[in-house]
Design a protein around this motif. Structure first.
Motif, PDB file in Angstrom:
ATOM      1  N   TYR A   1      -0.394   8.249 -11.038  1.00  0.00           N
ATOM      2  CA  TYR A   1       0.181   8.525  -9.736  1.00  0.00           C
ATOM      3  C   TYR A   1       1.680   8.329  -9.828  1.00  0.00           C
ATOM      4  O   TYR A   1       2.174   7.660 -10.736  1.00  0.00           O
ATOM      5  CB  TYR A   1      -0.422   7.603  -8.680  1.00  0.00           C
ATOM      6  N   PHE A   2       2.381   8.870  -8.852  1.00  0.00           N
ATOM      7  CA  PHE A   2       3.837   8.826  -8.939  1.00  0.00           C
ATOM      8  C   PHE A   2       4.372   7.389  -8.907  1.00  0.00           C
ATOM      9  O   PHE A   2       5.432   7.111  -9.402  1.00  0.00           O
ATOM     10  CB  PHE A   2       4.492   9.684  -7.853  1.00  0.00           C
ATOM     11  N   TRP A   3       3.607   6.469  -8.343  1.00  0.00           N
ATOM     12  CA  TRP A   3       4.081   5.086  -8.265  1.00  0.00           C
ATOM     13  C   TRP A   3       3.628   4.213  -9.445  1.00  0.00           C
ATOM     14  O   TRP A   3       3.980   3.055  -9.552  1.00  0.00           O
ATOM     15  CB  TRP A   3       3.632   4.434  -6.959  1.00  0.00           C
TER      16      TRP A   3
ATOM     17  N   SER B   1       7.979  -2.895  -6.102  1.00  0.00           N
ATOM     18  CA  SER B   1       8.190  -1.629  -5.396  1.00  0.00           C
ATOM     19  C   SER B   1       6.857  -1.031  -4.943  1.00  0.00           C
ATOM     20  O   SER B   1       6.752  -0.478  -3.843  1.00  0.00           O
ATOM     21  CB  SER B   1       8.916  -0.636  -6.294  1.00  0.00           C
ATOM     22  N   GLN B   2       5.841  -1.135  -5.800  1.00  0.00           N
ATOM     23  CA  GLN B   2       4.504  -0.639  -5.416  1.00  0.00           C
ATOM     24  C   GLN B   2       3.983  -1.413  -4.211  1.00  0.00           C
ATOM     25  O   GLN B   2       3.419  -0.830  -3.277  1.00  0.00           O
ATOM     26  CB  GLN B   2       3.538  -0.777  -6.599  1.00  0.00           C
ATOM     27  N   GLU B   3       4.193  -2.721  -4.226  1.00  0.00           N
ATOM     28  CA  GLU B   3       3.727  -3.549  -3.105  1.00  0.00           C
ATOM     29  C   GLU B   3       4.440  -3.170  -1.815  1.00  0.00           C
ATOM     30  O   GLU B   3       3.810  -3.047  -0.760  1.00  0.00           O
ATOM     31  CB  GLU B   3       3.981  -5.019  -3.438  1.00  0.00           C
ATOM     32  N   ARG B   4       5.751  -2.933  -1.873  1.00  0.00           N
ATOM     33  CA  ARG B   4       6.499  -2.495  -0.686  1.00  0.00           C
ATOM     34  C   ARG B   4       5.997  -1.142  -0.189  1.00  0.00           C
ATOM     35  O   ARG B   4       5.864  -0.926   1.015  1.00  0.00           O
ATOM     36  CB  ARG B   4       7.992  -2.409  -1.014  1.00  0.00           C
ATOM     37  N   LEU B   5       5.707  -0.223  -1.108  1.00  0.00           N
ATOM     38  CA  LEU B   5       5.199   1.102  -0.721  1.00  0.00           C
ATOM     39  C   LEU B   5       3.877   0.982   0.027  1.00  0.00           C
ATOM     40  O   LEU B   5       3.696   1.589   1.092  1.00  0.00           O
ATOM     41  CB  LEU B   5       5.022   1.995  -1.952  1.00  0.00           C
ATOM     42  N   PHE B   6       2.954   0.193  -0.504  1.00  0.00           N
ATOM     43  CA  PHE B   6       1.637   0.071   0.131  1.00  0.00           C
ATOM     44  C   PHE B   6       1.722  -0.651   1.465  1.00  0.00           C
ATOM     45  O   PHE B   6       1.010  -0.312   2.420  1.00  0.00           O
ATOM     46  CB  PHE B   6       0.645  -0.594  -0.811  1.00  0.00           C
ATOM     47  N   LYS B   7       2.620  -1.636   1.584  1.00  0.00           N
ATOM     48  CA  LYS B   7       2.822  -2.299   2.875  1.00  0.00           C
ATOM     49  C   LYS B   7       3.392  -1.306   3.888  1.00  0.00           C
ATOM     50  O   LYS B   7       2.993  -1.284   5.050  1.00  0.00           O
ATOM     51  CB  LYS B   7       3.768  -3.493   2.717  1.00  0.00           C
ATOM     52  N   PHE B   8       4.327  -0.472   3.441  1.00  0.00           N
ATOM     53  CA  PHE B   8       4.923   0.530   4.321  1.00  0.00           C
ATOM     54  C   PHE B   8       3.861   1.541   4.780  1.00  0.00           C
ATOM     55  O   PHE B   8       3.797   1.890   5.963  1.00  0.00           O
ATOM     56  CB  PHE B   8       6.074   1.238   3.600  1.00  0.00           C
TER      57      PHE B   8
END
Length: 165
Positions: free
Chosen positions: A8-10, A17-24
């Protein structure tokens, strides 16, 4: 041949950064669900208010319609005649004599005079015109009404009704 792994792109991002993306993403989905629920709640509330307003308006109109119906019935030119004579006049005016199988007076209850009428082979338009004249001109009602399909021509109707005031 090496099997190609689905990435996946992440996948190449650092874990923070992955954790911030999933929280967002999670916050965005929760916010979207909340917005949809609030919107639906506001919509149903407005719809409820609109229904209440229409009910109130209907409540104001119903007595007027009943009064108009009563006045119309009292003004009928045949309202003063006995039911049998009134129905005979309507049958003559509508030229339905060929369709009448029987027309005789009858007693409805203890003190109501009425008339029994049986028609054969009427069209729906002829029947509705007759019933409208019975209501408007003679102020009669049909406490008993039987409508059946004509056996000779299924497009026509046979009707037996009792009319009274």
């Amino acid at each position: 041949m090496a099997s190609k792994r689905m990435t996946y792109f992440w996948s190449d991002w650092p874990p923070a950064s992955q954790e911030r993306l999933f929280k967002f993403v999670l916050t965005g989905v929760a916010g979207l669900c909340f917005a949809v629920l609030v919107g639906l709640n506001l919509f149903t509330g407005a719809l409820g208010q609109q229904i209440a307003a229409v009910k109130q308006e209907y409540g104001l109109v119903v007595p007027l319609v009943q009064e108009i119906t009563t006045l119309r019935a009292q003004q009928g030119d045949l309202a003063g005649l006995v039911p049998e004579e009134a129905v005979r006049r309507i049958v003559e005016d509508r030229v339905l004599g060929d369709y009448v199988q029987s027309l005789r007076s009858s007693r409805i209850g203890e003190n109501r005079d009425g008339v029994q009428v049986t028609f054969a082979g009427l069209t729906l338009i002829m029947l509705t015109d007759f019933l409208q004249d019975v209501r408007d001109r003679a102020s009669l009602q049909a406490p008993e009404f039987t409508l059946t399909r004509n056996p000779d021509d299924p497009r026509l109707a046979d009707v037996h009704m009792v009319l009274a005031r």
